[in-house]
Motif scaffolding. Sequence first.
Motif, PDB file in Angstrom:
ATOM      1  N   GLU A 180     -21.044  35.896  28.682  1.00  0.00           N
ATOM      2  CA  GLU A 180     -20.555  34.559  28.336  1.00  0.00           C
ATOM      3  C   GLU A 180     -19.259  34.221  29.072  1.00  0.00           C
ATOM      4  O   GLU A 180     -18.671  33.174  28.843  1.00  0.00           O
ATOM      5  CB  GLU A 180     -20.311  34.469  26.819  1.00  0.00           C
ATOM      6  CG  GLU A 180     -21.554  34.715  25.972  1.00  0.00           C
ATOM      7  CD  GLU A 180     -22.621  33.654  26.214  1.00  0.00           C
ATOM      8  OE1 GLU A 180     -22.259  32.477  26.413  1.00  0.00           O
ATOM      9  OE2 GLU A 180     -23.818  34.017  26.217  1.00  0.00           O
ATOM     10  N   GLN A 181     -18.835  35.111  29.964  1.00  0.00           N
ATOM     11  CA  GLN A 181     -17.537  34.964  30.624  1.00  0.00           C
ATOM     12  C   GLN A 181     -17.706  34.440  32.042  1.00  0.00           C
ATOM     13  O   GLN A 181     -18.456  34.993  32.838  1.00  0.00           O
ATOM     14  CB  GLN A 181     -16.811  36.320  30.653  1.00  0.00           C
ATOM     15  CG  GLN A 181     -15.397  36.263  31.193  1.00  0.00           C
ATOM     16  CD  GLN A 181     -14.434  35.601  30.217  1.00  0.00           C
ATOM     17  OE1 GLN A 181     -14.614  35.679  29.006  1.00  0.00           O
ATOM     18  NE2 GLN A 181     -13.428  34.930  30.754  1.00  0.00           N
ATOM     19  N   PHE A 182     -17.000  33.351  32.381  1.00  0.00           N
ATOM     20  CA  PHE A 182     -17.030  32.802  33.737  1.00  0.00           C
ATOM     21  C   PHE A 182     -15.989  33.507  34.594  1.00  0.00           C
ATOM     22  O   PHE A 182     -14.849  33.705  34.167  1.00  0.00           O
ATOM     23  CB  PHE A 182     -16.744  31.299  33.710  1.00  0.00           C
ATOM     24  CG  PHE A 182     -16.586  30.695  35.084  1.00  0.00           C
ATOM     25  CD1 PHE A 182     -17.708  30.373  35.847  1.00  0.00           C
ATOM     26  CD2 PHE A 182     -15.328  30.461  35.617  1.00  0.00           C
ATOM     27  CE1 PHE A 182     -17.561  29.837  37.119  1.00  0.00           C
ATOM     28  CE2 PHE A 182     -15.172  29.917  36.873  1.00  0.00           C
ATOM     29  CZ  PHE A 182     -16.298  29.601  37.631  1.00  0.00           C
ATOM     30  N   GLU A 183     -16.389  33.892  35.816  1.00  0.00           N
ATOM     31  CA  GLU A 183     -15.471  34.501  36.774  1.00  0.00           C
ATOM     32  C   GLU A 183     -15.489  33.682  38.057  1.00  0.00           C
ATOM     33  O   GLU A 183     -16.554  33.416  38.613  1.00  0.00           O
ATOM     34  CB  GLU A 183     -15.873  35.955  37.077  1.00  0.00           C
ATOM     35  CG  GLU A 183     -15.744  36.900  35.896  1.00  0.00           C
ATOM     36  CD  GLU A 183     -16.111  38.335  36.255  1.00  0.00           C
ATOM     37  OE1 GLU A 183     -16.396  38.580  37.452  1.00  0.00           O
ATOM     38  OE2 GLU A 183     -16.128  39.189  35.354  1.00  0.00           O
ATOM     39  N   ALA A 184     -14.318  33.286  38.511  1.00  0.00           N
ATOM     40  CA  ALA A 184     -14.216  32.541  39.760  1.00  0.00           C
ATOM     41  C   ALA A 184     -14.551  33.453  40.936  1.00  0.00           C
ATOM     42  O   ALA A 184     -14.356  34.668  40.874  1.00  0.00           O
ATOM     43  CB  ALA A 184     -12.808  31.975  39.910  1.00  0.00           C
ATOM     44  N   THR A 185     -15.068  32.875  42.013  1.00  0.00           N
ATOM     45  CA  THR A 185     -15.370  33.654  43.222  1.00  0.00           C
ATOM     46  C   THR A 185     -14.469  33.163  44.344  1.00  0.00           C
ATOM     47  O   THR A 185     -14.771  32.183  45.023  1.00  0.00           O
ATOM     48  CB  THR A 185     -16.849  33.509  43.620  1.00  0.00           C
ATOM     49  OG1 THR A 185     -17.211  32.113  43.593  1.00  0.00           O
ATOM     50  CG2 THR A 185     -17.747  34.265  42.677  1.00  0.00           C
ATOM     51  N   GLU A 186     -13.336  33.842  44.503  1.00  0.00           N
ATOM     52  CA  GLU A 186     -12.383  33.474  45.553  1.00  0.00           C
ATOM     53  C   GLU A 186     -12.755  34.105  46.885  1.00  0.00           C
ATOM     54  O   GLU A 186     -12.206  33.746  47.928  1.00  0.00           O
ATOM     55  CB  GLU A 186     -10.978  33.900  45.136  1.00  0.00           C
ATOM     56  CG  GLU A 186     -10.498  33.191  43.861  1.00  0.00           C
ATOM     57  CD  GLU A 186      -9.135  33.647  43.423  1.00  0.00           C
ATOM     58  OE1 GLU A 186      -8.594  34.587  44.061  1.00  0.00           O
ATOM     59  OE2 GLU A 186      -8.608  33.078  42.447  1.00  0.00           O
ATOM     60  N   LYS A 187     -13.668  35.062  46.858  1.00  0.00           N
ATOM     61  CA  LYS A 187     -14.187  35.645  48.080  1.00  0.00           C
ATOM     62  C   LYS A 187     -15.603  36.131  47.801  1.00  0.00           C
ATOM     63  O   LYS A 187     -16.034  36.227  46.656  1.00  0.00           O
ATOM     64  CB  LYS A 187     -13.313  36.804  48.572  1.00  0.00           C
ATOM     65  CG  LYS A 187     -13.226  37.974  47.599  1.00  0.00           C
ATOM     66  CD  LYS A 187     -12.356  39.076  48.169  1.00  0.00           C
ATOM     67  CE  LYS A 187     -12.279  40.262  47.184  1.00  0.00           C
ATOM     68  NZ  LYS A 187     -11.485  41.381  47.744  1.00  0.00           N
ATOM     69  N   GLY A 188     -16.355  36.428  48.853  1.00  0.00           N
ATOM     70  CA  GLY A 188     -17.705  36.954  48.697  1.00  0.00           C
ATOM     71  C   GLY A 188     -18.762  35.873  48.764  1.00  0.00           C
ATOM     72  O   GLY A 188     -18.492  34.684  48.573  1.00  0.00           O
ATOM     73  N   THR A 189     -19.970  36.306  49.059  1.00  0.00           N
ATOM     74  CA  THR A 189     -21.143  35.438  49.038  1.00  0.00           C
ATOM     75  C   THR A 189     -22.225  36.177  48.271  1.00  0.00           C
ATOM     76  O   THR A 189     -22.815  37.130  48.783  1.00  0.00           O
ATOM     77  CB  THR A 189     -21.614  35.066  50.465  1.00  0.00           C
ATOM     78  OG1 THR A 189     -22.869  34.413  50.408  1.00  0.00           O
ATOM     79  CG2 THR A 189     -21.690  36.279  51.375  1.00  0.00           C
ATOM     80  N   PRO A 190     -22.460  35.812  47.010  1.00  0.00           N
ATOM     81  CA  PRO A 190     -23.307  36.628  46.127  1.00  0.00           C
ATOM     82  C   PRO A 190     -24.715  36.842  46.679  1.00  0.00           C
ATOM     83  O   PRO A 190     -25.368  35.893  47.118  1.00  0.00           O
ATOM     84  CB  PRO A 190     -23.348  35.797  44.829  1.00  0.00           C
ATOM     85  CG  PRO A 190     -22.145  34.933  44.892  1.00  0.00           C
ATOM     86  CD  PRO A 190     -21.930  34.632  46.337  1.00  0.00           C
ATOM     87  N   GLN A 191     -25.148  38.095  46.669  1.00  0.00           N
ATOM     88  CA  GLN A 191     -26.537  38.382  47.016  1.00  0.00           C
ATOM     89  C   GLN A 191     -27.455  37.814  45.940  1.00  0.00           C
ATOM     90  O   GLN A 191     -27.171  37.914  44.762  1.00  0.00           O
ATOM     91  CB  GLN A 191     -26.749  39.900  47.107  1.00  0.00           C
ATOM     92  CG  GLN A 191     -26.128  40.538  48.332  1.00  0.00           C
ATOM     93  CD  GLN A 191     -26.361  42.037  48.349  1.00  0.00           C
ATOM     94  OE1 GLN A 191     -25.586  42.790  47.780  1.00  0.00           O
ATOM     95  NE2 GLN A 191     -27.424  42.457  48.989  1.00  0.00           N
TER      96      GLN A 191
END
Length: 444
Positions: free
Chosen positions: A206-217
Motif C-alpha cells: 500500500e506504500q507509494f515509492e517515487a522513482t528518481e532513477k531506474g527504468t522498471p523491468q
Amino acid sequence: MSHSQTFENPTGGDGLRRGLMQPALHDDLMARILDSGNLQRAWKRVKANRGAPGIDGMTVEDFPEFAHTHWPKIRQALLDGSYTPQPVRRVMIPKPGGGERMLGIPTVTDRVIQQAIAQVLGPIFDPDFSDSSFGFRPGRSAHGALRQVQQFIGEGYRIAVDLDLAKFFDNVQHDVLMARVGRKVRDKRLLSLIGRYLRAGVLVGEQFEATEKGTPQGGPLSPLLANILLDDLDKELEHRGHRFVRYADDLLILVKGPRAGQRVRTSVTRFLTQRLKLKVNESKSRVVKINHCEFLGFTFRGTKLRWSDRAFEDFRHQLRRLTGRSWGVSMDYRLRKLAQYVQGWMGYFGISDYYRPIPELDQWLRRRIRMCYWKQWRKVRTKVRNLLALGTGKRQAILTAMSSKGYWHLSRTLATQTGMTNDWLKRQGLISVRDLWMKAHGYA
C-alpha cells in the motif's frame, strides 16, 4: 466490439505512411504513436503477452470495454501532454541462480501505450544499434549472441572480461538516458511522456515509492530504453576494436591475454561509471579463461556450448516437481504440463553440444512417470487389471501389485516395464528429451 471501434484514427488512413517518410530527427511522433493501426498492433501484442493486472486491477480481458468508453479522453490527454501514467505494481520473481528480481507491472492501459511508443521508436533507433547487441531486437536472439561468442573463441579470443552491471534497470540515471533519447526525438510531448513513465513511481503493498532513477523491468518500453542507453557503450567498444557480445545488460568482452583483459576491465568500468553513471559490481566482475565463464545460461568447452550446471540443476528440479507422485492432478494434465516445460527448456538449451546426460535423463523421466501411474492406480485389483491389459504376465502382475515395496522401487520392476513400455508412455504423451535434442541438432 471490433478493434476498429476501440481506437479511432487521428491521422487519417495514410497517417502512418506519411509518418514513416519523416526525416531522421523526428519532431512530431505522437500522431504516429496514436495511429489506429499502430495502436491495434500494440494491443494485439499486449493481449498475446497477457500478464498480470497493474495497480488498478484491470485484466487484459477487461481492457476492450474500458477503452471503448475511455480511450477518446486518454488520447486527447496524450495529444495535449497532460496524460499521467499510473505507478507500476512491484512484483518479486526468483532468479534461476538465487536471489530475486524486481519487476514493475504497469497497468494494461500503460502497457498498450508503452508498446505503441516502442513500435514507433524501435525502427528509428534499432538500425544504428551495434551488430554485437542481441537483446530485445527484431531478428536477434540469445542464440545469436552465443554463436558470436563461439566465433570469437575460434579466432583465438579465449579470455573473457565478464562485467556485471549492478542492478542495471534500477540504477539508470534519467537525465543520462533522456539525453540519448533526445538525440533522435524532438517531439517534446513524447519526451515528456517518456520522462513521466520513468518517474511514475512504484506501489509496494500500500506504500507509494517515487522513482528518481531506474527504468522498471516489466514494461514494454524498458528493453528499448536500455538498448538506447547502452548503445553508447557498444559504440565505444567498437571504436576501440574490441570483440564483444551484449544481450541487454549481460556483457562479455573477449581478448587474447589476461593482462589485456585487466586493462579492458579497468577502462570499460571507468567508462560505465563516469560516462553512463552506471554501477559495476566489482565482486562479480572478473577476467577469466572462457572455459570458466557462464554467459546467458551456458558455459563453453573450447568452441563447444554446454548448458551451465546451474541451469541443468534447475531443469531437473522442475522435472522432479512436475513428476512428483503427490501432485494430485490427472495424468493427462501432468504429461501436458511436462511437455510444455520440456519443449520450452529445450527450445532454448537444446543448442547445447553436451549429449551425455540426456539418455539417462529420459530413463529417469520414464521411471518417474511409471511411479506416478502406479500410485494413481492405487488398489491391487486396479493395478493387476491395468498391467494385464498392457500385456504383463499374470503372475508378475499379481506379485508386483501385492508387493509392499515403495512406488519408486516398483516403477523399475519387470511387470511395470513390460506393461508401461517406452512406446506406451510415448503414446500417452510423455515427451523425449533425446528426441528434442536430436531435432535441435538436425538429426531428426
